[in-house]
Design a protein around this motif. Structure first.
Motif, PDB file in Angstrom:
ATOM      1  N   GLN A 121     -50.021  41.706 -60.468  1.00  0.00           N
ATOM      2  CA  GLN A 121     -50.294  40.275 -60.645  1.00  0.00           C
ATOM      3  C   GLN A 121     -50.291  39.563 -59.302  1.00  0.00           C
ATOM      4  OE1 GLN A 121     -51.273  38.857 -63.506  1.00  0.00           O
ATOM      5  NE2 GLN A 121     -51.658  37.031 -62.292  1.00  0.00           N
ATOM      6  N   ALA A 180     -53.508  40.351 -57.563  1.00  0.00           N
ATOM      7  CA  ALA A 180     -54.617  39.617 -58.178  1.00  0.00           C
ATOM      8  C   ALA A 180     -54.608  38.160 -57.731  1.00  0.00           C
ATOM      9  CB  ALA A 180     -54.525  39.713 -59.701  1.00  0.00           C
ATOM     10  N   ASP A 181     -53.426  37.567 -57.634  1.00  0.00           N
ATOM     11  CA  ASP A 181     -53.331  36.186 -57.167  1.00  0.00           C
ATOM     12  C   ASP A 181     -53.826  36.060 -55.726  1.00  0.00           C
ATOM     13  OD1 ASP A 181     -52.316  35.478 -59.627  1.00  0.00           O
ATOM     14  OD2 ASP A 181     -50.215  35.462 -58.957  1.00  0.00           O
ATOM     15  N   THR A 208     -55.996  38.015 -54.268  1.00  0.00           N
ATOM     16  CA  THR A 208     -57.446  38.221 -54.277  1.00  0.00           C
ATOM     17  C   THR A 208     -58.166  36.960 -54.724  1.00  0.00           C
ATOM     18  OG1 THR A 208     -57.105  40.553 -54.773  1.00  0.00           O
ATOM     19  CG2 THR A 208     -59.297  39.667 -55.224  1.00  0.00           C
ATOM     20  N   GLU A 209     -57.651  36.324 -55.766  1.00  0.00           N
ATOM     21  CA  GLU A 209     -58.265  35.077 -56.234  1.00  0.00           C
ATOM     22  C   GLU A 209     -58.192  34.001 -55.164  1.00  0.00           C
ATOM     23  OE1 GLU A 209     -56.590  33.806 -59.928  1.00  0.00           O
ATOM     24  OE2 GLU A 209     -57.136  35.660 -60.947  1.00  0.00           O
ATOM     25  N   ALA A 210     -57.069  33.919 -54.468  1.00  0.00           N
ATOM     26  CA  ALA A 210     -56.925  32.917 -53.406  1.00  0.00           C
ATOM     27  C   ALA A 210     -57.896  33.218 -52.269  1.00  0.00           C
ATOM     28  CB  ALA A 210     -55.490  32.902 -52.896  1.00  0.00           C
ATOM     29  N   GLU A 244     -60.783  34.806 -52.527  1.00  0.00           N
ATOM     30  CA  GLU A 244     -62.137  34.518 -53.010  1.00  0.00           C
ATOM     31  C   GLU A 244     -62.387  33.017 -53.025  1.00  0.00           C
ATOM     32  OE1 GLU A 244     -62.307  36.409 -56.822  1.00  0.00           O
ATOM     33  OE2 GLU A 244     -62.713  38.384 -55.970  1.00  0.00           O
ATOM     34  N   ALA A 245     -61.385  32.258 -53.455  1.00  0.00           N
ATOM     35  CA  ALA A 245     -61.537  30.799 -53.481  1.00  0.00           C
ATOM     36  C   ALA A 245     -61.665  30.262 -52.067  1.00  0.00           C
ATOM     37  CB  ALA A 245     -60.351  30.163 -54.195  1.00  0.00           C
TER      38      ALA A 245
END
Length: 85
Positions: A65, A68-69, A71-73, A75-76
């Motif tokens: 998790q 994933a957080d 990676t999302e940050a 990408e954003a």
């Protein structure tokens, strides 16, 4: 013919000796117990054996998790920088 007779007699002798009952154990002393008591009488070994993989999976889930957080940050952040002129 003598070989067949010998084989027949040998098999009969073997069968006769196999049919004899085993000798009983001596009765003057009781038999030794074969089972031993566990070191921990509370019986938590089974519970611990079941809980260990569950706890390990929960620790891995937290790591996944967190990745994933991140990676999302990332990408954003990349999407925010790419749209700026």
């Amino acid at each position: 013919m003598p070989g067949i007779r010998f084989a027949l007699l040998a098999s009969l002798a073997l069968a006769a000796t196999a049919c004899r009952a085993p000798e009983p154990p001596p009765t003057d002393e009781p038999p030794e117990p074969q089972a031993t008591a566990s070191a921990t009488p509370s019986g938590t070994e089974l519970r611990d054996a079941i809980q260990a993989p569950i706890q390990q999976a929960q620790a891995v889930e937290a790591q996944v998790q967190a990745a994933a957080d991140r990676t999302e940050a990332a990408e954003a952040d990349a999407a925010g920088n790419a749209s700026a002129p």
